[in-house]
Every structure is written in structure tokens, then in C-alpha cells.
Design a protein around this motif. Structure first.
Motif, short mmCIF file in Angstrom:
data_model
loop_
_atom_site.label_atom_id
_atom_site.label_comp_id
_atom_site.label_asym_id
_atom_site.label_seq_id
_atom_site.Cartn_x
_atom_site.Cartn_y
_atom_site.Cartn_z
N THR A 157 -3.83 5.33 -6.27
CA THR A 157 -3.89 6.34 -5.20
C THR A 157 -4.37 5.71 -3.90
O THR A 157 -3.81 5.99 -2.82
CB THR A 157 -4.78 7.52 -5.61
N GLU A 158 -5.38 4.86 -3.96
CA GLU A 158 -5.87 4.18 -2.75
C GLU A 158 -4.76 3.34 -2.12
O GLU A 158 -4.59 3.35 -0.89
CB GLU A 158 -7.07 3.28 -3.09
N ARG A 159 -4.01 2.61 -2.95
CA ARG A 159 -2.89 1.81 -2.42
C ARG A 159 -1.83 2.72 -1.80
O ARG A 159 -1.25 2.39 -0.77
CB ARG A 159 -2.28 0.94 -3.52
N ALA A 160 -1.59 3.85 -2.43
CA ALA A 160 -0.59 4.79 -1.92
C ALA A 160 -1.01 5.34 -0.56
O ALA A 160 -0.19 5.38 0.38
CB ALA A 160 -0.36 5.92 -2.91
N VAL A 161 -2.25 5.78 -0.44
CA VAL A 161 -2.74 6.32 0.84
C VAL A 161 -2.63 5.26 1.92
O VAL A 161 -2.16 5.53 3.03
CB VAL A 161 -4.18 6.86 0.69
N ALA A 162 -3.03 4.03 1.61
CA ALA A 162 -2.96 2.95 2.59
C ALA A 162 -1.51 2.67 3.00
O ALA A 162 -1.22 2.50 4.19
CB ALA A 162 -3.62 1.68 2.04
N ALA A 163 -0.60 2.65 2.04
CA ALA A 163 0.81 2.39 2.35
C ALA A 163 1.41 3.52 3.19
O ALA A 163 2.16 3.27 4.13
CB ALA A 163 1.60 2.21 1.06
N LEU A 164 1.05 4.76 2.87
CA LEU A 164 1.55 5.89 3.65
C LEU A 164 0.98 5.87 5.07
O LEU A 164 1.67 6.23 6.02
CB LEU A 164 1.23 7.20 2.95
N ARG A 165 -0.27 5.45 5.22
CA ARG A 165 -0.86 5.31 6.57
C ARG A 165 -0.07 4.30 7.39
O ARG A 165 0.21 4.53 8.57
CB ARG A 165 -2.31 4.84 6.47
N ARG A 166 0.25 3.16 6.77
CA ARG A 166 1.03 2.13 7.48
C ARG A 166 2.40 2.67 7.86
O ARG A 166 2.92 2.37 8.93
CB ARG A 166 1.17 0.87 6.63
N LEU A 167 2.99 3.47 7.00
CA LEU A 167 4.31 4.05 7.27
C LEU A 167 4.23 4.99 8.46
O LEU A 167 5.14 5.04 9.29
CB LEU A 167 4.80 4.82 6.04
N ALA A 168 3.13 5.74 8.58
CA ALA A 168 2.97 6.71 9.67
C ALA A 168 2.75 6.04 11.02
O ALA A 168 2.96 6.66 12.07
CB ALA A 168 1.80 7.65 9.37
N ASN A 169 2.31 4.79 11.02
CA ASN A 169 2.02 4.08 12.29
C ASN A 169 3.24 3.39 12.84
O ASN A 169 4.17 3.09 12.25
CB ASN A 169 0.90 3.05 12.09
#
Length: 169
Positions: A157-169
């Protein structure tokens, strides 16, 4: 991460969509919908009997998931769906154009072990090969990220949140 996006947690059976989906929704502060709950009884009976679904079985299921995702547009949400083929993801995006995909990926042997350990799920391990044969990974023009499923649900889940944050930027 706060997002108005609807995240579709996708991947073959046994990757942890039902485990990671609610954890991700909690981390994002949005509701979660279990994709399996959108299957009509005939689909569940077919899978329980060890028979893979065909596209005709999947279209109404995907439409229902897409309608839920559309209802969450601008509000955010997380929903699980195998979404194995590009055409399935296209159908979901037709209903919910802003949806992004979180593809849970992993080693086949790890996924098979996890499937064998779960209790009370209608998807038998015998269908895993058909799932991998059907899988078309996310393409570059699709909004989404892939996250490996090794480790604990919290780590994934932590990796997913981080990856989704990068996608949003």
C-alpha cells in the motif's frame, strides 16, 4: 495523498486486490468498492465451477463497475477489478474517463501460494493460468502505475500511494 481520481486496483486473481483496495482507500480517505460484488450470480457460479468468464460475461460486470466509478468522479474512490485486457480498461474509462489504474503485479509462484492460502473465495487456483494468459499489462498511454505485490499489505500500500503521488505530479 488526496485525490479526486477513482483508482481501479487491477491484476490477476490472487494479487491482493481485495486486501490492498481497502487499505489504499483508507490511505487516500475515499470509499472502497469490491469489484467482485458487481458480478452477477451467473458469473460467480461459472467461476466457482472452474470455468473462465468470457467477454460476454464481463461486459455487464465492467459496466456496473464503471457506473460506480463514474458516480465517484470528482469525489475519489477505489474499486477493484481484474481489468486484465486493454478493452476492459477502455470500457471502464468510457464510463469513468478520469479513472487511473493500479496494476498489482508479482511472481506467478507467489500469487499461486497466496491463492492457495485464502479461504472462502470463489476463484480457484486452476484459473490462474487463464488469468495470466489474458493479462495485457498497462500501456504507456494508459493512466496508471504498476506495483509489485511482494511484502506485507502495508508495504504494498505504501508503494502504491507513492507511485500514485508520482503519477499525479
Amino acid at each position: 495523498m488526496s485525490t479526486p481520481h477513482v483508482v481501479v486496483v487491477m491484476g490477476v486473481a490472487g494479487t491482493g486486490k481485495t486486501t490492498i483496495g481497502p487499505l489504499l482507500a483508507d490511505a487516500l480517505g475515499v470509499p472502497y468498492a469490491e469489484g467482485d460484488d458487481f458480478h452477477p450470480p451467473a458469473n460467480i457460479a461459472k467461476m466457482t465451477a472452474g470455468t473462465p468468464l468470457d467477454d460476454d460475461d464481463r461486459w455487464p460486470w465492467l459496466e456496473s463497475i464503471g457506473q460506480w466509478a463514474h458516480s465517484r468522479a470528482g469525489l475519489g474512490g477505489v474499486v477493484s477489478s481484474s481489468a486484465l485486457k486493454r478493452a476492459y480498461r477502455d470500457r471502464l474509462r468510457a464510463e469513468a474517463p478520469g479513472a487511473v489504474f493500479l496494476h498489482l503485479t508479482g511472481d506467478r509462484s507467489l500469487i499461486e501460494r497466496r491463492m492457495a492460502d485464502r479461504k472462502g473465495h470463489f476463484m480457484p487456483t486452476a484459473l490462474l493460468d487463464s488469468q495470466f494468459a489474458t493479462l495485457q499489462p498497462l500501456q504507456e498511454d494508459e493512466a496508471g502505475v504498476a506495483v509489485d505485490v511482494s511484502g506485507t499489505p502495508e508495504e504494498i500500500t505504501e508503494r502504491a500511494v507513492a507511485a500514485l503521488r508520482r503519477l499525479a505530479n
